[in-house]
Scaffold this motif. Structure first.
Motif, PDB file in Angstrom:
ATOM      1  N   GLU A   1      -1.535 -48.546  57.234  1.00  0.00           N
ATOM      2  CA  GLU A   1      -0.570 -47.504  58.575  1.00  0.00           C
ATOM      3  C   GLU A   1      -1.689 -47.134  58.735  1.00  0.00           C
ATOM      4  O   GLU A   1      -1.628 -46.125  59.739  1.00  0.00           O
ATOM      5  CB  GLU A   1       0.754 -47.575  58.065  1.00  0.00           C
ATOM      6  CG  GLU A   1       1.287 -46.943  59.732  1.00  0.00           C
ATOM      7  CD  GLU A   1       2.592 -46.306  59.757  1.00  0.00           C
ATOM      8  OE1 GLU A   1       3.577 -45.605  60.745  1.00  0.00           O
ATOM      9  OE2 GLU A   1       3.331 -47.280  58.472  1.00  0.00           O
ATOM     10  N   GLY A   2      -1.446 -46.114  57.572  1.00  0.00           N
ATOM     11  CA  GLY A   2      -2.554 -45.195  57.550  1.00  0.00           C
ATOM     12  C   GLY A   2      -4.565 -45.082  58.218  1.00  0.00           C
ATOM     13  O   GLY A   2      -4.821 -44.181  58.673  1.00  0.00           O
ATOM     14  N   ASP A   3      -4.798 -46.071  57.655  1.00  0.00           N
ATOM     15  CA  ASP A   3      -5.911 -46.621  58.054  1.00  0.00           C
ATOM     16  C   ASP A   3      -6.307 -46.267  59.395  1.00  0.00           C
ATOM     17  O   ASP A   3      -7.045 -46.097  59.668  1.00  0.00           O
ATOM     18  CB  ASP A   3      -5.811 -47.607  57.331  1.00  0.00           C
ATOM     19  CG  ASP A   3      -6.897 -47.700  55.092  1.00  0.00           C
ATOM     20  OD1 ASP A   3      -6.818 -46.082  55.196  1.00  0.00           O
ATOM     21  OD2 ASP A   3      -6.873 -48.518  55.168  1.00  0.00           O
TER      22      ASP A   3
ATOM     23  N   LEU B   1      -3.875 -45.151  61.529  1.00  0.00           N
ATOM     24  CA  LEU B   1      -3.600 -44.439  62.131  1.00  0.00           C
ATOM     25  C   LEU B   1      -5.417 -42.853  62.544  1.00  0.00           C
ATOM     26  O   LEU B   1      -5.430 -42.896  63.224  1.00  0.00           O
ATOM     27  CB  LEU B   1      -2.483 -43.224  61.847  1.00  0.00           C
ATOM     28  CG  LEU B   1      -2.307 -41.660  62.252  1.00  0.00           C
ATOM     29  CD1 LEU B   1      -1.942 -41.578  63.734  1.00  0.00           C
ATOM     30  CD2 LEU B   1      -1.132 -40.970  61.168  1.00  0.00           C
ATOM     31  N   ARG B   2      -6.069 -43.940  61.402  1.00  0.00           N
ATOM     32  CA  ARG B   2      -7.268 -42.943  61.221  1.00  0.00           C
ATOM     33  C   ARG B   2      -8.168 -42.972  61.845  1.00  0.00           C
ATOM     34  O   ARG B   2      -8.617 -42.768  62.607  1.00  0.00           O
ATOM     35  CB  ARG B   2      -7.666 -42.596  59.446  1.00  0.00           C
ATOM     36  CG  ARG B   2      -7.109 -41.650  58.466  1.00  0.00           C
ATOM     37  CD  ARG B   2      -7.712 -41.515  57.053  1.00  0.00           C
ATOM     38  NE  ARG B   2      -8.252 -43.161  56.656  1.00  0.00           N
ATOM     39  CZ  ARG B   2      -6.700 -42.976  55.735  1.00  0.00           C
ATOM     40  NH1 ARG B   2      -5.632 -42.771  55.335  1.00  0.00           N
ATOM     41  NH2 ARG B   2      -6.605 -44.175  55.035  1.00  0.00           N
ATOM     42  N   HIS B   3      -8.093 -44.803  61.822  1.00  0.00           N
ATOM     43  CA  HIS B   3      -9.192 -45.785  63.099  1.00  0.00           C
ATOM     44  C   HIS B   3      -9.008 -45.258  64.524  1.00  0.00           C
ATOM     45  O   HIS B   3      -9.238 -44.715  64.955  1.00  0.00           O
ATOM     46  CB  HIS B   3      -8.502 -46.694  62.684  1.00  0.00           C
ATOM     47  CG  HIS B   3      -9.404 -47.620  60.996  1.00  0.00           C
ATOM     48  ND1 HIS B   3      -8.854 -48.505  60.863  1.00  0.00           N
ATOM     49  CD2 HIS B   3     -10.302 -46.710  60.854  1.00  0.00           C
ATOM     50  CE1 HIS B   3     -10.163 -48.778  59.097  1.00  0.00           C
ATOM     51  NE2 HIS B   3     -10.088 -47.552  59.619  1.00  0.00           N
ATOM     52  N   ARG B   4      -7.626 -45.113  65.009  1.00  0.00           N
ATOM     53  CA  ARG B   4      -6.798 -44.138  66.325  1.00  0.00           C
ATOM     54  C   ARG B   4      -7.452 -43.171  66.234  1.00  0.00           C
ATOM     55  O   ARG B   4      -8.114 -43.351  67.583  1.00  0.00           O
ATOM     56  CB  ARG B   4      -5.346 -44.736  65.994  1.00  0.00           C
ATOM     57  CG  ARG B   4      -4.822 -46.096  66.079  1.00  0.00           C
ATOM     58  CD  ARG B   4      -3.164 -45.963  66.988  1.00  0.00           C
ATOM     59  NE  ARG B   4      -2.737 -45.341  65.895  1.00  0.00           N
ATOM     60  CZ  ARG B   4      -1.849 -46.024  64.802  1.00  0.00           C
ATOM     61  NH1 ARG B   4      -1.967 -47.328  64.850  1.00  0.00           N
ATOM     62  NH2 ARG B   4      -1.034 -45.217  64.238  1.00  0.00           N
ATOM     63  N   THR B   5      -7.582 -42.002  64.867  1.00  0.00           N
ATOM     64  CA  THR B   5      -8.140 -41.304  65.940  1.00  0.00           C
ATOM     65  C   THR B   5      -9.657 -41.423  65.545  1.00  0.00           C
ATOM     66  O   THR B   5     -10.078 -40.092  66.608  1.00  0.00           O
ATOM     67  CB  THR B   5      -7.813 -39.892  64.114  1.00  0.00           C
ATOM     68  OG1 THR B   5      -5.815 -39.809  64.363  1.00  0.00           O
ATOM     69  CG2 THR B   5      -8.615 -39.004  64.824  1.00  0.00           C
ATOM     70  N   GLN B   6     -10.020 -41.527  64.834  1.00  0.00           N
ATOM     71  CA  GLN B   6     -11.512 -41.800  65.264  1.00  0.00           C
ATOM     72  C   GLN B   6     -12.232 -42.427  66.483  1.00  0.00           C
ATOM     73  O   GLN B   6     -13.256 -41.792  67.341  1.00  0.00           O
ATOM     74  CB  GLN B   6     -12.338 -42.628  64.074  1.00  0.00           C
ATOM     75  CG  GLN B   6     -11.892 -41.965  62.722  1.00  0.00           C
ATOM     76  CD  GLN B   6     -12.736 -43.417  61.267  1.00  0.00           C
ATOM     77  OE1 GLN B   6     -13.026 -44.256  61.426  1.00  0.00           O
ATOM     78  NE2 GLN B   6     -12.585 -42.518  60.089  1.00  0.00           N
TER      79      GLN B   6
ATOM     80  N   GLU C   1     -12.175 -40.407  68.838  1.00  0.00           N
ATOM     81  CA  GLU C   1     -12.781 -39.275  69.217  1.00  0.00           C
ATOM     82  C   GLU C   1     -14.249 -40.061  69.799  1.00  0.00           C
ATOM     83  O   GLU C   1     -15.505 -39.457  69.716  1.00  0.00           O
ATOM     84  CB  GLU C   1     -13.140 -38.604  67.635  1.00  0.00           C
ATOM     85  CG  GLU C   1     -11.830 -37.900  66.923  1.00  0.00           C
ATOM     86  CD  GLU C   1     -12.548 -37.409  65.735  1.00  0.00           C
ATOM     87  OE1 GLU C   1     -13.192 -37.814  64.632  1.00  0.00           O
ATOM     88  OE2 GLU C   1     -11.281 -36.199  65.645  1.00  0.00           O
TER      89      GLU C   1
END
Length: 222
Positions: A75-77, A79-84, A87
């Motif tokens: 889930e953390g990955d 979230l980071r992937h969604r943020t990336q 961007e």
């Protein structure tokens, strides 16, 4: 079959008898008692089954914990992937806008270049025909050839000054020739008279032409 095998309820007297029995009766030296042996075997099997269930439950709990940790990490990955991704999407949009602007600017520059090339062609072939300056090729530049034919402003001014001096010299020469045409015969006559010994007549002839053809200081005038 025993009462336990038949799943039948034991009487109170039978239960009392079993409670009075010593567990050591299951030892090798104790007299064989089927009920005691059956209960002991059931107890042993039940404990073994409980231990197995306990171990299975522990293993499953550990696996569940690992799965939970993995899910949290995923889930953390995510979230980071969604943020990336967000961007990168914004960067893609920015680059698209920049590309569109560059294409527009490049289009304008290309139009200006084409227009300038037409103007230079017109200028070059106005100065000299194609037979003189040639065509565009890898080994020939008609623009440079035409530029080589153009005289600089300074050189033009110098040539104009030389032409003016030449015109002035020609005018002076013509003026002198005209004056000499008028004075020449009188000089010849004065020389003849002087040679004949008639100095007064020679002076008179020179006096007649001097005011008309010669300025003060000896310069000839028209």
């Amino acid at each position: 079959m025993t009462d336990l095998d038949q799943n039948a309820a034991l009487s109170s007297s039978r239960l009392e008898e079993i409670r009075d029995l010593n567990v050591d009766s299951c030892s090798a030296g104790a007299p064989y008692n089927p009920d005691v042996w059956t209960l002991e075997k059931a107890r042993t099997d039940l404990l073994a089954h409980v231990d197995s269930l306990t171990e299975t439950a522990y293993n499953q709990a550990r696996m569940l914990s690992e799965i939970t940790d993995a899910c949290v990490a995923v889930e953390g990955d995510a979230l980071r992937h969604r943020t990336q991704v967000a961007e990168l999407s914004a960067e893609v949009q920015r680059l698209k806008a920049a590309l569109a602007k560059e294409e527009e600017t490049s289009g304008g520059l290309i139009d200006e270049r084409d227009h300038m090339e037409k103007l230079l062609d017109t200028f070059a072939y106005t100065l000299a025909p194609e037979e003189v300056i040639g065509e565009h090729s890898s080994g020939n530049d008609p623009w440079q050839n035409a530029l080589d034919l153009v005289t600089s402003v300074a050189e033009v001014d110098r040539l104009r000054d030389l032409a003016a001096e030449r015109d002035q010299a020609v005018a002076s020469a013509r003026h002198l020739a005209g004056a000499m045409a008028k004075v020449g015969p009188a000089l010849l006559e004065a020389l003849r008279l002087a040679a004949a010994g008639d100095a007064a007549s020679a002076a008179a002839v020179l006096g007649d032409v001097a005011p008309e053809g010669v300025e003060e200081g000896g310069e000839v005038r028209g």
